[in-house]
Write a protein that holds these residues in place. Sequence first.
Motif, PDB file in Angstrom:
ATOM      1  N   GLY A  21       0.466  -1.009   0.122  1.00  9.72           N
ATOM      2  CA  GLY A  21      -0.252   0.126  -0.468  1.00  9.72           C
ATOM      3  C   GLY A  21       1.176   1.459  -0.132  1.00  9.72           C
ATOM      4  N   PRO A  22      -0.244   2.535   0.506  1.00 15.19           N
ATOM      5  CA  PRO A  22       1.057   3.727  -0.012  1.00 15.19           C
ATOM      6  C   PRO A  22       1.701   4.414   1.452  1.00 15.19           C
ATOM      7  CG  PRO A  22      -0.815   4.342  -0.250  1.00 15.19           C
ATOM      8  CD  PRO A  22      -1.168   2.900  -0.466  1.00 15.19           C
ATOM      9  N   LEU A  23       2.173   4.754   1.250  1.00 19.60           N
ATOM     10  CA  LEU A  23       2.729   5.168   2.803  1.00 19.60           C
ATOM     11  C   LEU A  23       1.747   6.755   3.079  1.00 19.60           C
ATOM     12  CD1 LEU A  23       4.981   3.949   1.634  1.00 19.60           C
ATOM     13  CD2 LEU A  23       6.688   6.172   2.298  1.00 19.60           C
ATOM     14  N   ALA A  24       1.707   6.901   4.423  1.00 17.85           N
ATOM     15  CA  ALA A  24       0.393   7.662   4.900  1.00 17.85           C
ATOM     16  C   ALA A  24       0.604   8.377   5.858  1.00 17.85           C
ATOM     17  CB  ALA A  24      -1.020   6.706   5.094  1.00 17.85           C
ATOM     18  N   PRO A  25       0.077   9.843   6.539  1.00 14.00           N
ATOM     19  CA  PRO A  25       0.683   9.562   7.332  1.00 14.00           C
ATOM     20  C   PRO A  25      -0.233   9.092   8.988  1.00 14.00           C
ATOM     21  CG  PRO A  25      -0.690  11.376   6.239  1.00 14.00           C
ATOM     22  CD  PRO A  25      -0.801  10.260   5.529  1.00 14.00           C
ATOM     23  N   TRP A  26       0.926   9.126  10.118  1.00 18.36           N
ATOM     24  CA  TRP A  26       1.081   8.143  11.008  1.00 18.36           C
ATOM     25  C   TRP A  26       1.391   8.778  12.449  1.00 18.36           C
ATOM     26  CZ3 TRP A  26       4.431   4.504  13.714  1.00 18.36           C
ATOM     27  CH2 TRP A  26       5.112   3.527  14.307  1.00 18.36           C
ATOM     28  N   ARG A  27       0.988   8.795  13.528  1.00 20.12           N
ATOM     29  CA  ARG A  27       1.517   9.632  15.042  1.00 20.12           C
ATOM     30  C   ARG A  27       1.795   8.227  15.864  1.00 20.12           C
ATOM     31  NH1 ARG A  27      -1.686  13.968  16.391  1.00 20.12           N
ATOM     32  NH2 ARG A  27      -3.635  14.770  15.526  1.00 20.12           N
ATOM     33  N   PHE A  28       2.937   8.431  15.965  1.00 17.85           N
ATOM     34  CA  PHE A  28       3.709   7.311  16.954  1.00 17.85           C
ATOM     35  C   PHE A  28       4.353   8.155  18.139  1.00 17.85           C
ATOM     36  CE2 PHE A  28       6.766   8.451  14.260  1.00 17.85           C
ATOM     37  CZ  PHE A  28       7.532   8.297  14.223  1.00 17.85           C
ATOM     38  N   GLU A  29       5.151   7.531  18.720  1.00 22.65           N
ATOM     39  CA  GLU A  29       6.087   8.253  19.771  1.00 22.65           C
ATOM     40  C   GLU A  29       7.442   8.612  19.594  1.00 22.65           C
ATOM     41  OE1 GLU A  29       4.015   7.324  23.500  1.00 22.65           O
ATOM     42  OE2 GLU A  29       2.500   8.880  23.328  1.00 22.65           O
ATOM     43  N   ARG A  30       8.451   8.893  19.928  1.00 28.22           N
ATOM     44  CA  ARG A  30       9.692   8.792  20.388  1.00 28.22           C
ATOM     45  C   ARG A  30      10.682   8.348  21.543  1.00 28.22           C
ATOM     46  NH1 ARG A  30      11.943   7.313  15.490  1.00 28.22           N
ATOM     47  NH2 ARG A  30      11.780   9.515  13.503  1.00 28.22           N
ATOM     48  N   ARG A  31      11.402   8.068  22.096  1.00 29.84           N
ATOM     49  CA  ARG A  31      11.722   7.656  23.397  1.00 29.84           C
ATOM     50  C   ARG A  31      11.784   8.684  23.935  1.00 29.84           C
ATOM     51  NH1 ARG A  31      16.634   6.136  20.778  1.00 29.84           N
ATOM     52  NH2 ARG A  31      17.712   7.358  21.766  1.00 29.84           N
ATOM     53  N   ASP A  32      11.551   9.294  25.243  1.00 32.45           N
ATOM     54  CA  ASP A  32      11.476   9.922  26.554  1.00 32.45           C
ATOM     55  C   ASP A  32      14.011  10.342  26.114  1.00 32.45           C
ATOM     56  OD1 ASP A  32       9.431  10.557  27.216  1.00 32.45           O
ATOM     57  OD2 ASP A  32       9.482   9.008  29.002  1.00 32.45           O
ATOM     58  N   LEU A  33      13.958  11.641  26.538  1.00 33.69           N
ATOM     59  CA  LEU A  33      15.034  11.901  26.825  1.00 33.69           C
ATOM     60  C   LEU A  33      16.467  10.869  27.834  1.00 33.69           C
ATOM     61  CD1 LEU A  33      16.546  13.802  24.467  1.00 33.69           C
ATOM     62  CD2 LEU A  33      16.461  15.507  26.158  1.00 33.69           C
ATOM     63  N   GLY A  34      17.380  10.631  26.953  1.00 33.24           N
ATOM     64  CA  GLY A  34      17.921   9.889  27.877  1.00 33.24           C
ATOM     65  C   GLY A  34      18.997  10.686  28.033  1.00 33.24           C
ATOM     66  N   ALA A  35      20.129   9.971  29.253  1.00 31.05           N
ATOM     67  CA  ALA A  35      21.317  11.340  29.359  1.00 31.05           C
ATOM     68  C   ALA A  35      21.920  12.095  28.520  1.00 31.05           C
ATOM     69  CB  ALA A  35      22.348  10.394  30.552  1.00 31.05           C
TER      70      ALA A  35
END
Length: 352
Positions: A14-28
């Motif tokens: 299928g085609p690429l499409a918008p997606w909501r996701f999360e990046r990890r919290d900021l580590g040290a």
Amino acid sequence: MIPTLGIAAYDAAGPLAPWRFERRDLGAHDVHIRILFCGICHSDLHTVRGEWGPCAYPQVPGHEIVGRVEQVGPAVTQWNAGDLVGVGCMVDSCQQCQPCADGLEQYCDNGMTGTYGSIEKETGRPTQGGYATDVVVHEKFVLRVPETLDPAAVAPLLCAGITTWSPLRQWKVGPGSRVAVVGIGGLGHMAVKLARALGAHVVVLTTSPGKAEDALRLGAHEVVLSRDKQAMKGLRNSLDVIIDTVGTPHDLEGEMQLLRLDGTLVLLGGSPEPHPSPGAFTFIMKRRRLAGSLIGGIAETQEMLDFCGTHGITADIELIAADAVNTAYERMLRSDVRYRFVIDVSTIAAPA
């Protein structure tokens, strides 16, 4: 977690499409980058279509990233908010093996962590790439981008640039070298620019007569049609290095014959099928070498970016909005781009 908008493949067809996701919290030791631009590489298409092995969906591709630092972890000392930075094809490695110690993280004995399509060590989740608004990366895998260059046109340097720079440096290309570049596309056009700036005499080998004028504009001294047997014969025993960027099976014997004593043919294109093998005497009689090369380490990628800043070198690009990605993929398959699509990440819209 850091809320992020991206453009993702949801399956192989299928085609690429918008997606909501999360990046990890900021580590040290992490750097949070707000992405401005991301280049489109052939690897992106092959990966999301499952042509290079299983893919974890949804998958956000993209490993030619330029952006500005948004915030840094408490142990980070090299980067500050507002810095113009880049992220290339890898975001981590073991940092313990000999290749990592030598600054060749791309050859990590335990496997580098790809910017997308790998597993994040911190979370165990699939890594997601740069067709997105934000990314979190360990500070060692962040690169400084010269402020003097167009950041959109810098993005392809993080893959196409370093992939061609690394073999040019490994085989010590410079003044007095005679270098041929096979194929004028995303990789090839950068190889021409970089080899010329390093002081080499540059010959372009192409099957497309229509690219001759462009090759000369990019910096080639000569253009030879590889189907012209007489012209190819005239180049025999004359080249030190050949940078072959073509990703489909083709005649390596003819290219090998162009190398002089101790010359090297370097393969950069990932052909899905084997090339016909050159004959043994082609190697033996001139001590020629057939080699390959994979992107570059962090230190040499920074060296390449600094060199490009000094010499004003960027990629030739077509800047597109995020909703044109699927069209760009189809055009890329037809070689209808000169020479790299780059996504303006500010145009990524939230999913409906």
